[in-house]
Design a protein around this motif. Structure first.
Motif, short mmCIF file in Angstrom:
data_model
loop_
_atom_site.label_atom_id
_atom_site.label_comp_id
_atom_site.label_asym_id
_atom_site.label_seq_id
_atom_site.Cartn_x
_atom_site.Cartn_y
_atom_site.Cartn_z
N SER A 1 -33.55 -9.65 -6.66
CA SER A 1 -33.74 -8.24 -7.03
C SER A 1 -32.41 -7.60 -7.43
O SER A 1 -31.33 -8.03 -7.03
N ASP A 2 -32.53 -6.55 -8.21
CA ASP A 2 -31.35 -5.79 -8.63
C ASP A 2 -30.66 -5.14 -7.44
O ASP A 2 -29.45 -4.95 -7.44
N ARG B 1 -36.43 -15.46 -8.01
CA ARG B 1 -36.02 -14.17 -8.55
C ARG B 1 -35.19 -13.41 -7.52
O ARG B 1 -35.51 -13.39 -6.34
N GLY C 1 -33.26 -8.43 -14.56
CA GLY C 1 -33.13 -8.97 -13.22
C GLY C 1 -32.27 -10.23 -13.21
O GLY C 1 -31.59 -10.55 -14.18
#
Length: 69
Positions: free
Chosen positions: A34-35, A32, A25
């Protein structure tokens, strides 16, 4: 809502590149990413991967410089 989220991530990418996480990722600081968001940025040619970073592609201004007398 998905479009709004896409533009928010594009703004973050213009501030600083996203870094690849060690467990897979991407991240921006502690956030974070996301892909799926990264795939959309790559597909739209707004970003490219350089090493372990995702960087924004800056397009030259399209002011028609070659056409101006």
């Amino acid at each position: 809502m998905a479009t709004r989220m896409y533009f928010n991530h594009l703004r973050l990418l213009e501030l600083s590149p996203f870094e690849r996480r060690t467990r897979g990722g991407w991240r921006f600081g502690t956030k974070r990413i996301s892909d799926a968001i990264v795939a959309r940025l790559l597909d739209s040619r707004r970003a490219e991967i350089k090493g372990d970073r995702l960087v924004a592609i800056t397009h030259p201004p399209n002011d028609g410089g070659a056409m101006v007398p």
